[in-house]
Enzyme design. Structure first.
Site, PDB file in Angstrom:
ATOM      1  NE  ARG A  45      28.832  60.441  36.110  1.00  0.00           N
ATOM      2  CZ  ARG A  45      28.766  59.199  36.551  1.00  0.00           C
ATOM      3  NH1 ARG A  45      29.119  58.905  37.771  1.00  0.00           N
ATOM      4  NH2 ARG A  45      28.341  58.246  35.767  1.00  0.00           N
TER       5      ARG A  45
ATOM      6  NE  ARG B  93      32.874  55.605  33.941  1.00  0.00           N
ATOM      7  CZ  ARG B  93      31.621  55.174  34.047  1.00  0.00           C
ATOM      8  NH1 ARG B  93      31.049  55.100  35.221  1.00  0.00           N
ATOM      9  NH2 ARG B  93      30.962  54.821  32.988  1.00  0.00           N
TER      10      ARG B  93
ATOM     11  CG  ASP C 156      31.008  55.618  38.524  1.00  0.00           C
ATOM     12  OD1 ASP C 156      29.921  56.205  38.460  1.00  0.00           O
ATOM     13  OD2 ASP C 156      31.259  54.576  37.907  1.00  0.00           O
TER      14      ASP C 156
ATOM     15  CG  ASP D 206      28.469  52.949  41.445  1.00  0.00           C
ATOM     16  OD1 ASP D 206      27.814  53.923  41.021  1.00  0.00           O
ATOM     17  OD2 ASP D 206      29.198  52.250  40.727  1.00  0.00           O
TER      18      ASP D 206
HETATM   19  N1  ROI Z   1      36.879  49.787  35.690  1.00  0.00           N
HETATM   20  C1  ROI Z   1      37.606  49.955  36.803  1.00  0.00           C
HETATM   21  N2  ROI Z   1      38.797  49.351  36.891  1.00  0.00           N
HETATM   22  N3  ROI Z   1      37.173  50.711  37.841  1.00  0.00           N
HETATM   23  C2  ROI Z   1      35.979  51.333  37.804  1.00  0.00           C
HETATM   24  O1  ROI Z   1      35.602  52.023  38.778  1.00  0.00           O
HETATM   25  C3  ROI Z   1      35.172  51.180  36.657  1.00  0.00           C
HETATM   26  N4  ROI Z   1      33.949  51.767  36.557  1.00  0.00           N
HETATM   27  C4  ROI Z   1      33.179  51.612  35.491  1.00  0.00           C
HETATM   28  C5  ROI Z   1      33.573  50.764  34.320  1.00  0.00           C
HETATM   29  C6  ROI Z   1      33.545  51.606  33.061  1.00  0.00           C
HETATM   30  C7  ROI Z   1      32.605  49.614  34.200  1.00  0.00           C
HETATM   31  N5  ROI Z   1      34.917  50.206  34.474  1.00  0.00           N
HETATM   32  C8  ROI Z   1      35.662  50.383  35.595  1.00  0.00           C
HETATM   33  O2  ROI Z   1      31.995  52.195  35.472  1.00  0.00           O
END
Ligand code: ROI
Length: 162
Positions: A83, A92, A95, A97
């Protein structure tokens, strides 16, 4: 056994591959079954616009891991896939979540469930609705109603499999 939903997102180092590897790693977690994985959606960045588009998806799992143990496991997968996070709200590699965990509401230092901003993110709501159109979120909120906010979304599908 509990049912949880996980949001997957990437916009660096071959996002589709990142998501496929992450799903593979989640399948291999102890006491965990992956019940469904949504399509992969290409989405415009939320946050700074001078970063690549994202690929996003949602997975539904059944697990005996507690919320915090699941969080630890997902963070380990993020780190194992190297990561990188270049800046706040920036690009990134991966991610993961936790969106929902049964009907639990958690506000702890490490974990907020339901995810604090999920209702405002089409790249979460559309794939979640795809795999669980009948879902009711905590506080009696129906996913079908939240989804109506994003009727005109312009996300395209990405090819999932190599
Ligand atoms: N924007 C999109 N389109 N998809 C994401 O998974 C995503 N994740 C984030 C931030 C930077 C807020 N923007 C994102 O963490």
């Amino acid at each position: 056994m509990s049912v949880a939903y996980i949001a997957l997102g990437s916009n660096l180092n071959q996002p589709v591959e990142q998501l496929n590897s992450a799903v593979e790693a989640i399948i291999n977690l102890p006491t965990t079954q992956v019940l469904a994985v949504s399509s992969f959606y290409r989405s415009k960045p939320l946050g700074p616009q001078d970063q690549p588009d994202y690929v996003n998806a949602v997975a539904k799992i059944e697990t005996e891991l507690t919320p915090l143990t699941l969080l630890d496991a997902l963070q380990q997968i993020e780190h194992e896939q190297g990561r990188i996070r270049l800046r706040h709200w920036g690009e990134r590699t991966l991610d993961l979540d936790i969106l929902l965990y049964d009907q639990l509401v958690i506000h702890s230092e490490r974990l907020t469930i339901p995810h604090y901003d999920m209702h405002n993110r089409e790249f979460v709501i559309i794939p979640l609705y795809e795999i669980s159109p009948e879902l009711t979120l905590p506080f009696g909120i129906k996913i079908s109603e939240v989804k109506n906010k994003f009727k005109n979304h312009k996300m395209e599908l990405a090819i999932k499999n190599k």
